[in-house]
Design a protein around this motif. Structure first.
Motif, PDB file in Angstrom:
ATOM      1  N   LEU A 145       0.823  -1.212   0.000  1.00  0.00           N
ATOM      2  CA  LEU A 145       0.000   0.000   0.000  1.00  0.00           C
ATOM      3  C   LEU A 145       0.857   1.261   0.000  1.00  0.00           C
ATOM      4  CD1 LEU A 145      -2.886  -0.929   2.456  1.00  0.00           C
ATOM      5  CD2 LEU A 145      -3.144  -0.172   0.084  1.00  0.00           C
ATOM      6  N   LEU A 146       1.913   1.265   0.808  1.00  0.00           N
ATOM      7  CA  LEU A 146       2.785   2.436   0.865  1.00  0.00           C
ATOM      8  C   LEU A 146       3.430   2.700  -0.500  1.00  0.00           C
ATOM      9  CD1 LEU A 146       4.480   1.990   4.362  1.00  0.00           C
ATOM     10  CD2 LEU A 146       2.785   3.715   3.695  1.00  0.00           C
ATOM     11  N   GLN A 147       3.903   1.639  -1.160  1.00  0.00           N
ATOM     12  CA  GLN A 147       4.519   1.807  -2.482  1.00  0.00           C
ATOM     13  C   GLN A 147       3.503   2.339  -3.496  1.00  0.00           C
ATOM     14  OE1 GLN A 147       7.747   1.625  -3.312  1.00  0.00           O
ATOM     15  NE2 GLN A 147       8.130   1.264  -1.146  1.00  0.00           N
ATOM     16  N   THR A 148       2.295   1.782  -3.470  1.00  0.00           N
ATOM     17  CA  THR A 148       1.244   2.227  -4.386  1.00  0.00           C
ATOM     18  C   THR A 148       0.894   3.685  -4.140  1.00  0.00           C
ATOM     19  OG1 THR A 148       0.342  -0.012  -4.509  1.00  0.00           O
ATOM     20  CG2 THR A 148      -1.131   1.778  -5.138  1.00  0.00           C
ATOM     21  N   ARG A 149       0.771   4.036  -2.862  1.00  0.00           N
ATOM     22  CA  ARG A 149       0.400   5.417  -2.524  1.00  0.00           C
ATOM     23  C   ARG A 149       1.512   6.406  -2.836  1.00  0.00           C
ATOM     24  NH1 ARG A 149      -3.389   5.529   2.848  1.00  0.00           N
ATOM     25  NH2 ARG A 149      -5.089   4.298   1.959  1.00  0.00           N
ATOM     26  N   MET A 150       2.783   5.996  -2.631  1.00  0.00           N
ATOM     27  CA  MET A 150       3.896   6.891  -2.965  1.00  0.00           C
ATOM     28  C   MET A 150       3.935   7.162  -4.457  1.00  0.00           C
ATOM     29  SD  MET A 150       7.112   6.081  -0.502  1.00  0.00           S
ATOM     30  CE  MET A 150       6.837   4.455   0.168  1.00  0.00           C
ATOM     31  N   SER A 151       3.698   6.128  -5.245  1.00  0.00           N
ATOM     32  CA  SER A 151       3.680   6.294  -6.696  1.00  0.00           C
ATOM     33  C   SER A 151       2.535   7.216  -7.116  1.00  0.00           C
ATOM     34  CB  SER A 151       3.539   4.918  -7.356  1.00  0.00           C
ATOM     35  OG  SER A 151       3.483   5.057  -8.742  1.00  0.00           O
ATOM     36  N   ALA A 152       1.352   6.990  -6.541  1.00  0.00           N
ATOM     37  CA  ALA A 152       0.200   7.846  -6.858  1.00  0.00           C
ATOM     38  C   ALA A 152       0.447   9.282  -6.398  1.00  0.00           C
ATOM     39  CB  ALA A 152      -1.064   7.291  -6.203  1.00  0.00           C
ATOM     40  N   PHE A 153       1.084   9.447  -5.247  1.00  0.00           N
ATOM     41  CA  PHE A 153       1.402  10.778  -4.728  1.00  0.00           C
ATOM     42  C   PHE A 153       2.320  11.516  -5.701  1.00  0.00           C
ATOM     43  CE2 PHE A 153       4.264  13.487  -2.156  1.00  0.00           C
ATOM     44  CZ  PHE A 153       3.336  14.392  -1.676  1.00  0.00           C
ATOM     45  N   ALA A 154       3.334  10.811  -6.181  1.00  0.00           N
ATOM     46  CA  ALA A 154       4.262  11.432  -7.128  1.00  0.00           C
ATOM     47  C   ALA A 154       3.535  11.855  -8.401  1.00  0.00           C
ATOM     48  CB  ALA A 154       5.401  10.462  -7.459  1.00  0.00           C
ATOM     49  N   ASP A 155       2.704  10.965  -8.927  1.00  0.00           N
ATOM     50  CA  ASP A 155       1.995  11.262 -10.179  1.00  0.00           C
ATOM     51  C   ASP A 155       0.929  12.342 -10.008  1.00  0.00           C
ATOM     52  OD1 ASP A 155       3.501   9.315 -11.403  1.00  0.00           O
ATOM     53  OD2 ASP A 155       1.911   7.798 -11.359  1.00  0.00           O
ATOM     54  N   ASP A 156       0.174  12.256  -8.906  1.00  0.00           N
ATOM     55  CA  ASP A 156      -0.989  13.132  -8.730  1.00  0.00           C
ATOM     56  C   ASP A 156      -0.653  14.502  -8.145  1.00  0.00           C
ATOM     57  OD1 ASP A 156      -2.420  10.964  -9.648  1.00  0.00           O
ATOM     58  OD2 ASP A 156      -3.188  10.389  -7.677  1.00  0.00           O
ATOM     59  N   PHE A 157       0.425  14.586  -7.354  1.00  0.00           N
ATOM     60  CA  PHE A 157       0.713  15.839  -6.656  1.00  0.00           C
ATOM     61  C   PHE A 157       2.082  16.418  -6.983  1.00  0.00           C
ATOM     62  CE2 PHE A 157      -2.379  13.575  -4.039  1.00  0.00           C
ATOM     63  CZ  PHE A 157      -3.363  14.536  -3.935  1.00  0.00           C
ATOM     64  N   VAL A 158       3.119  15.593  -6.899  1.00  0.00           N
ATOM     65  CA  VAL A 158       4.472  16.124  -7.060  1.00  0.00           C
ATOM     66  C   VAL A 158       4.727  16.548  -8.508  1.00  0.00           C
ATOM     67  CG1 VAL A 158       6.940  15.684  -6.782  1.00  0.00           C
ATOM     68  CG2 VAL A 158       5.308  14.795  -5.089  1.00  0.00           C
ATOM     69  N   LEU A 159       4.378  15.699  -9.464  1.00  0.00           N
ATOM     70  CA  LEU A 159       4.607  16.053 -10.869  1.00  0.00           C
ATOM     71  C   LEU A 159       3.903  17.354 -11.251  1.00  0.00           C
ATOM     72  CD1 LEU A 159       5.868  15.435 -13.606  1.00  0.00           C
ATOM     73  CD2 LEU A 159       3.897  13.963 -14.088  1.00  0.00           C
ATOM     74  N   PRO A 160       2.600  17.511 -10.951  1.00  0.00           N
ATOM     75  CA  PRO A 160       1.966  18.806 -11.272  1.00  0.00           C
ATOM     76  C   PRO A 160       2.620  19.985 -10.544  1.00  0.00           C
ATOM     77  CG  PRO A 160       0.290  17.150 -10.816  1.00  0.00           C
ATOM     78  CD  PRO A 160       1.614  16.538 -10.456  1.00  0.00           C
ATOM     79  N   MET A 161       3.084  19.766  -9.314  1.00  0.00           N
ATOM     80  CA  MET A 161       3.741  20.838  -8.568  1.00  0.00           C
ATOM     81  C   MET A 161       5.051  21.235  -9.253  1.00  0.00           C
ATOM     82  SD  MET A 161       5.194  20.795  -4.666  1.00  0.00           S
ATOM     83  CE  MET A 161       6.343  19.497  -5.061  1.00  0.00           C
ATOM     84  N   VAL A 162       5.836  20.255  -9.657  1.00  0.00           N
ATOM     85  CA  VAL A 162       7.105  20.526 -10.331  1.00  0.00           C
ATOM     86  C   VAL A 162       6.859  21.224 -11.677  1.00  0.00           C
ATOM     87  CG1 VAL A 162       9.111  19.409 -11.432  1.00  0.00           C
ATOM     88  CG2 VAL A 162       8.354  18.680  -9.154  1.00  0.00           C
ATOM     89  N   GLN A 163       5.839  20.772 -12.386  1.00  0.00           N
ATOM     90  CA  GLN A 163       5.509  21.418 -13.664  1.00  0.00           C
ATOM     91  C   GLN A 163       5.108  22.873 -13.460  1.00  0.00           C
ATOM     92  OE1 GLN A 163       2.566  18.552 -14.965  1.00  0.00           O
ATOM     93  NE2 GLN A 163       4.042  17.449 -16.226  1.00  0.00           N
ATOM     94  N   GLU A 164       4.329  23.152 -12.424  1.00  0.00           N
ATOM     95  CA  GLU A 164       3.931  24.541 -12.132  1.00  0.00           C
ATOM     96  C   GLU A 164       5.148  25.357 -11.693  1.00  0.00           C
ATOM     97  OE1 GLU A 164       1.401  27.859 -11.869  1.00  0.00           O
ATOM     98  OE2 GLU A 164       1.174  25.930 -12.879  1.00  0.00           O
TER      99      GLU A 164
END
Length: 128
Positions: A83-102
């Motif tokens: 679960l932690l691995q799945t959530r970390m991956s989703a966190f990166a895709d859903d939050f970190v990537l858009p933040m870095v792009q902005e």
């Protein structure tokens, strides 16, 4: 399980699945520990047992819990880590990537972005 299922955009069976996942991640349900029965969950949340079973079956299908015939359902070994691995991956895709792009659009350097994150994280009263 505490609380109730809340009407939102997610179907109730998904909410049940996510509540159990949260309990695994938060160590409220440990690996090898028995999960409440569908009857207990349906009575607690006052929803149809078929709805609960649908959520439970998603957890079984994903390998997070397993059924012992005639005994009950249990948290699988490695469920929390999975679960932690799945959530970390989703966190990166859903939050970190858009933040870095902005941040790139705003011309922020990595150091500036890190400073903003550090300031915000440091101001969080829930931070341990």
């Amino acid at each position: 399980m505490s609380g109730t299922v809340h009407p939102d955009n997610k179907p109730l069976f998904i909410q049940i699945k996510e509540k159990i996942e949260d309990q695994i991640v938060n160590d409220q349900l440990l690996e090898g520990e028995q999960v409440p029965s569908t009857t207990q969950l349906s009575q607690f949340y006052k929803i149809n047992h078929i709805t609960v079973l649908k959520g439970i079956n998603l957890l079984v299908d994903s390998g997070l819990i397993y059924k012992k015939r005639g005994v009950g359902m249990f948290v699988a070994e490695g469920a929390k880590e999975k679960l932690l691995q799945t959530r970390m991956s989703a966190f990166a895709d859903d939050f970190v990537l858009p933040m870095v792009q902005e941040a790139d659009k705003l011309g922020l350097s990595t150091d500036e972005l890190f400073q903003i994150i550090t300031q915000l994280k440091g101001s969080d009263p829930h931070e341990s």
